[in-house]
Design an enzyme around this catalytic site. Structure first.
Site, PDB file in Angstrom:
ATOM      1  N   HIS A 179      -0.895  -7.365  -1.272  1.00  0.00           N
ATOM      2  CA  HIS A 179      -0.773  -7.496  -2.731  1.00  0.00           C
ATOM      3  C   HIS A 179      -0.196  -6.199  -3.306  1.00  0.00           C
ATOM      4  O   HIS A 179      -0.243  -5.163  -2.644  1.00  0.00           O
ATOM      5  CB  HIS A 179      -2.174  -7.752  -3.308  1.00  0.00           C
ATOM      6  CG  HIS A 179      -2.180  -8.056  -4.763  1.00  0.00           C
ATOM      7  ND1 HIS A 179      -2.511  -7.104  -5.710  1.00  0.00           N
ATOM      8  CD2 HIS A 179      -1.889  -9.190  -5.432  1.00  0.00           C
ATOM      9  CE1 HIS A 179      -2.426  -7.663  -6.914  1.00  0.00           C
ATOM     10  NE2 HIS A 179      -2.052  -8.918  -6.776  1.00  0.00           N
ATOM     11  N   THR A 181      -1.329  -4.200  -5.324  1.00  0.00           N
ATOM     12  CA  THR A 181      -2.328  -3.146  -5.518  1.00  0.00           C
ATOM     13  C   THR A 181      -2.764  -2.508  -4.196  1.00  0.00           C
ATOM     14  O   THR A 181      -3.580  -1.591  -4.192  1.00  0.00           O
ATOM     15  CB  THR A 181      -3.586  -3.711  -6.200  1.00  0.00           C
ATOM     16  OG1 THR A 181      -4.014  -4.848  -5.432  1.00  0.00           O
ATOM     17  CG2 THR A 181      -3.297  -4.131  -7.618  1.00  0.00           C
ATOM     18  N   LYS A 182      -2.263  -3.022  -3.075  1.00  0.00           N
ATOM     19  CA  LYS A 182      -2.665  -2.491  -1.779  1.00  0.00           C
ATOM     20  C   LYS A 182      -1.651  -1.451  -1.285  1.00  0.00           C
ATOM     21  O   LYS A 182      -0.597  -1.277  -1.874  1.00  0.00           O
ATOM     22  CB  LYS A 182      -2.817  -3.644  -0.782  1.00  0.00           C
ATOM     23  CG  LYS A 182      -3.871  -4.693  -1.209  1.00  0.00           C
ATOM     24  CD  LYS A 182      -5.238  -4.086  -1.457  1.00  0.00           C
ATOM     25  CE  LYS A 182      -6.386  -5.078  -1.420  1.00  0.00           C
ATOM     26  NZ  LYS A 182      -6.482  -5.978  -2.578  1.00  0.00           N
ATOM     27  N   ASN A 183      -1.961  -0.783  -0.178  1.00  0.00           N
ATOM     28  CA  ASN A 183      -1.132   0.337   0.278  1.00  0.00           C
ATOM     29  C   ASN A 183       0.285  -0.085   0.659  1.00  0.00           C
ATOM     30  O   ASN A 183       1.228   0.657   0.462  1.00  0.00           O
ATOM     31  CB  ASN A 183      -1.784   1.011   1.491  1.00  0.00           C
ATOM     32  CG  ASN A 183      -3.076   1.707   1.132  1.00  0.00           C
ATOM     33  OD1 ASN A 183      -3.724   1.355   0.151  1.00  0.00           O
ATOM     34  ND2 ASN A 183      -3.461   2.703   1.916  1.00  0.00           N
TER      35      ASN A 183
END
Ligand SMILES: *Cc1c(COP(=O)(O)O)cnc(C)c1O
Length: 377
Positions: A179, A181-183
């Site tokens: 997503h 918002t992930k790394n």
């Protein structure tokens, strides 16, 4: 305003997306970029089998479907997690048994798992909060002793390890999220890791609408047909193309995030020493991935005024989970087992600071300055 999150973008992604459409003429699932990403993940993390999915949530759904649960079967998970960890199992008819977390890592407490096991327990779902590993040796030993499956929610744990093993490769199944918002990101996307080879074929079938299309494409059967339940869990190769740009730059993204994480951690060490805040704890046998930097304020009231102070100073900070057992759906589909010593208290006191790939030195310094100013430093 310094944003809490900016989606990772290294600059190569759009060229790969262009290639998927103009050169490969392949924009549906399982094209060349999907294969490249899957092989990269398998090699980098020593994983047997990795399949890209449309999200971390659907990776968890695939894992839950592979567990073959029956109505009334019980799944043990932390209450301190995202709704997806729970909904995947609710969809399969399972009953949720929430247990408490540990105060250091904020991860599921192995002793609480052990105490919650009944005749009906089938699955344990450790969630690696902030990309810091759960106590996997203890959890795997409990699972083995009771004949349970383990589904790792490693949505936040890509590139983290536990005693040298990549998160997501330790349980029967592991789930990653890509997503924004992930790394590492592909907009919306994820991956399921199948660590128990007995489940590989069925995983491919479930991901391909219940058909044995993967066997067909490999020439193992001469026509493909509907053989099992399933859904469509394949992401577009355009999304995989975006992810490919990110995976190629995985180490750069990792180093950049770690630099911000350590800058924060060094800058707040004296605040922690004075007992004004608590800092994240990363046990020595685990390597984290700087997915998140959080602080624990003494009380809910302190956290509320801290967040508004930061906002006035131009810094967006966020609290995190509302414990699932106290959410309306959590009350409907589950029960908290044992005593809630830490879950609610941690959720009330925790605040996350801006941390994303490419954060400027100036922005990083500004966050540190505003945080320190709140404590009169
Ligand atoms: C992000 C996240 C998910 C869900 O991933 P999506 O890709 O957003 O569906 C699940 N569990 C945890 C712990 C997460 O942080």
């Amino acid at each position: 305003m310094i944003d809490f999150n900016v989606p990772p973008y290294v600059g190569t992604e759009m060229e790969y997306v262009r290639q998927s459409a103009e050169d490969n003429h392949k924009i549906c699932g399982d094209g060349p970029f999907t294969k490249r990403c899957q092989s990269w993940l398998e090699e980098r993390f020593c994983a047997d089998k990795v399949l890209l999915t449309t999200s971390g949530t659907t990776a968890l759904e695939m894992a839950a479907m592979l567990c073959d649960l029956e109505p009334g079967d019980e799944v043990i998970l932390p209450s301190f997690t995202f709704s997806s960890t729970a909904t995947a199992f609710v969809l399969m008819g399972a009953k949720l048994v929430f247990v408490d977390i540990l105060p250091d890592t904020k991860n599921i407490d192995p002793a609480a798992i052990e105490a919650a096991i009944t005749e009906k327990t089938r699955v344990i779902v450790p969630v690696h909060y902030a990309g810091v590993a759960c106590d996997m040796d203890e959890i795997m030993a409990i699972a083995k002793a009771h004949g349970l499956l383990v589904v790792e929610d490693a949505a936040q744990g890509v590139m983290s390890t536990y005693k040298g093993k990549a998160l997501g490769t330790i349980g029967d199944f592991g789930c990653y999220s890509f997503h924004e918002t992930k790394n590492y990101s592909m907009g919306e996307g994820g991956a399921v890791l199948i660590n128990n080879p007995a489940y590989c074929e069925r995983a491919e079938i479930i991901r391909e609408k219940g058909t044995n299309r993967s066997n067909f494409l490999r020439g193992q059967v001469d026509k493909y047909t509907w053989v099992d339940k399933g859904s469509s869990y394949l992401p577009s190769d355009m999304n995989a193309a975006y992810l490919w740009g990110q995976l190629e730059a995985a180490q750069t993204i990792y180093d950049d995030r770690m630099a911000t994480w350590h800058a924060y951690n060094d800058a707040f060490a004296d605040l922690a020493a004075e007992g004004l805040v608590e800092l994240p704890v990363v046990p020595d046998d685990r390597v984290q991935n700087a997915h998140m930097y959080y602080l624990l304020l003494p009380t809910l009231e302190d956290r509320t005024s801290f967040i508004s102070f930061l906002k006035e100073g131009g810094v967006q900070a966020c609290f995190h989970y509302v414990p699932l057992h106290s959410a309306p759906a959590g009350e409907r589909f589950g029960l908290f087992h044992g005593e809630d010593v830490y879950t609610t208290k941690v959720s009330e006191r925790l605040v996350r600071l801006p941390l994303y790939y490419g954060m400027s030195d100036g922005d990083r310094a500004r966050v540190i300055e505003v945080v320190r100013a709140y404590f009169g430093k």
